[in-house]
Design a protein around this motif. Structure first.
Motif, PDB file in Angstrom:
ATOM      1  N   GLN A  42      30.217  75.833  13.184  1.00 44.88           N
ATOM      2  CA  GLN A  42      31.311  75.441  12.293  1.00 44.88           C
ATOM      3  C   GLN A  42      31.880  74.090  12.698  1.00 44.88           C
ATOM      4  OE1 GLN A  42      34.442  78.380  11.892  1.00 44.88           O
ATOM      5  NE2 GLN A  42      35.994  76.797  11.612  1.00 44.88           N
ATOM      6  N   PRO A  43      32.057  73.179  11.748  1.00 46.65           N
ATOM      7  CA  PRO A  43      32.683  71.889  12.078  1.00 46.65           C
ATOM      8  C   PRO A  43      34.127  72.118  12.532  1.00 46.65           C
ATOM      9  CG  PRO A  43      31.531  71.766   9.983  1.00 46.65           C
ATOM     10  CD  PRO A  43      31.576  73.209  10.347  1.00 46.65           C
ATOM     11  N   THR A  45      37.976  71.242  12.958  1.00 46.96           N
ATOM     12  CA  THR A  45      39.006  70.489  12.248  1.00 46.96           C
ATOM     13  C   THR A  45      40.209  70.293  13.172  1.00 46.96           C
ATOM     14  OG1 THR A  45      40.132  72.443  11.364  1.00 46.96           O
ATOM     15  CG2 THR A  45      38.265  71.577  10.103  1.00 46.96           C
ATOM     16  N   LYS A  70      37.879  62.134  18.175  1.00 47.79           N
ATOM     17  CA  LYS A  70      36.432  62.152  18.369  1.00 47.79           C
ATOM     18  C   LYS A  70      35.860  63.567  18.271  1.00 47.79           C
ATOM     19  CE  LYS A  70      36.440  58.075  21.387  1.00 47.79           C
ATOM     20  NZ  LYS A  70      36.074  57.535  22.717  1.00 47.79           N
ATOM     21  N   GLY A  73      35.227  67.088  13.483  1.00 48.88           N
ATOM     22  CA  GLY A  73      33.978  66.802  12.780  1.00 48.88           C
ATOM     23  C   GLY A  73      32.750  67.256  13.531  1.00 48.88           C
ATOM     24  N   ARG A  74      32.883  67.426  14.834  1.00 45.09           N
ATOM     25  CA  ARG A  74      31.749  67.931  15.610  1.00 45.09           C
ATOM     26  C   ARG A  74      31.691  69.445  15.457  1.00 45.09           C
ATOM     27  NH1 ARG A  74      31.381  65.253  21.459  1.00 45.09           N
ATOM     28  NH2 ARG A  74      29.339  66.247  21.281  1.00 45.09           N
ATOM     29  N   THR A  75      30.600  70.056  15.871  1.00 44.84           N
ATOM     30  CA  THR A  75      30.434  71.492  15.695  1.00 44.84           C
ATOM     31  C   THR A  75      30.557  72.227  17.025  1.00 44.84           C
ATOM     32  OG1 THR A  75      28.035  71.270  15.934  1.00 44.84           O
ATOM     33  CG2 THR A  75      28.923  71.237  13.694  1.00 44.84           C
ATOM     34  N   LEU A  91      30.585  71.337  22.655  1.00 44.17           N
ATOM     35  CA  LEU A  91      30.605  70.550  21.429  1.00 44.17           C
ATOM     36  C   LEU A  91      29.220  70.019  21.102  1.00 44.17           C
ATOM     37  CD1 LEU A  91      33.842  68.494  22.175  1.00 44.17           C
ATOM     38  CD2 LEU A  91      33.645  70.562  20.762  1.00 44.17           C
ATOM     39  N   ASP A  93      26.614  68.075  17.863  1.00 41.20           N
ATOM     40  CA  ASP A  93      26.661  67.046  16.844  1.00 41.20           C
ATOM     41  C   ASP A  93      27.140  67.645  15.527  1.00 41.20           C
ATOM     42  OD1 ASP A  93      25.683  65.217  18.673  1.00 41.20           O
ATOM     43  OD2 ASP A  93      23.602  65.725  18.211  1.00 41.20           O
ATOM     44  N   ALA A  94      27.275  66.802  14.535  1.00 43.34           N
ATOM     45  CA  ALA A  94      27.717  67.287  13.228  1.00 43.34           C
ATOM     46  C   ALA A  94      26.706  68.250  12.629  1.00 43.34           C
ATOM     47  CB  ALA A  94      27.952  66.110  12.296  1.00 43.34           C
ATOM     48  N   ALA A  95      25.425  68.085  12.972  1.00 45.82           N
ATOM     49  CA  ALA A  95      24.394  68.991  12.475  1.00 45.82           C
ATOM     50  C   ALA A  95      24.252  70.185  13.414  1.00 45.82           C
ATOM     51  CB  ALA A  95      23.062  68.249  12.370  1.00 45.82           C
TER      52      ALA A  95
END
Length: 199
Positions: A42-43, A45, A70, A73-75, A91, A93-95
């Motif tokens: 999950q990203p 927030t 920073k 937005g990361r997952t 943490l 990456d976004a993907a």
């Protein structure tokens, strides 16, 4: 005179205690923690984060509160519960899944996984080339007498299972281990929970 001496001693003790407490509090830093549960992948927030004060420990890499922008937005690499102090290892990456890792779901019978297994647990996955019913799977290129062992993190435990008495456990593991896990025969996979690792 004894009361005067005792009073003076109490004053000295109080001063020393205050000095010690101030020194301890002064060695604390503002870091990021999880404000509410976050599922794996999950990203993150801004609402998922909160600032907390933590003791400064050079051996633990916590994320400073100043880096909140920073982090958003990361997952989450693994499921995070409220109150967890964030470290870089949690943490991604976004993907999702992170590079070099994959997710895999296994239908497991009782005895193939520990009771009480939950999301976020670290497990050792033992893969045998011999099925529990005695049948042999196709020999692997690097077959060995002992079961192969790989490490994984539990992403989800579905007790409802596959409708045939199995519990479906979803894992996050190294992509290099996926082919061997996929080739495992029926009943040839056993999970054992391990202690959390400290990086």
């Amino acid at each position: 005179m004894p009361f005067v001496a005792l009073g003076g001693l109490l004053v000295i003790v109080c001063v020393l205690a205050y000095a010690y407490g101030a020194a301890q509090l002064g060695d604390r830093v503002q870091v990021l923690a999880v404000a509410r549960p976050v599922t794996a992948g999950q990203p993150i927030t801004a609402a998922d984060l909160k600032q907390v004060s933590a003791a400064h420990d050079p051996g633990v890499r916590l994320v400073p509160a100043s880096q909140a922008v920073k982090v958003v937005g990361r997952t989450a690499v693994v499921p995070l519960v409220a109150g967890t102090l964030l470290t870089p290892e949690l943490l991604g990456d976004a993907a999702f899944p992170p590079g070099g890792q994959v997710t895999a779901s296994l239908a497991l019978k009782p005895g193939q996984y520990p009771q009480g297994l939950a999301a976020g647990a670290r497990v050792s996955v033992y893969v045998s080339t011999t099925a529990r019913d005695g049948g042999q799977s196709a020999p692997a290129a690097s077959s060995a007498a002992a079961p192969a062992r790989m490490s994984a993190v539990v992403l989800r435990v579905d007790l409802a299972g596959d409708g045939e008495g199995s519990t479906v456990v979803t894992l996050l593991l190294a992509a290099s281990d996926a082919p061997q896990l996929a080739a495992a025969p029926s009943g040839g996979v056993v999970l054992m929970q391990t202690s959390p690792e400290r990086d």
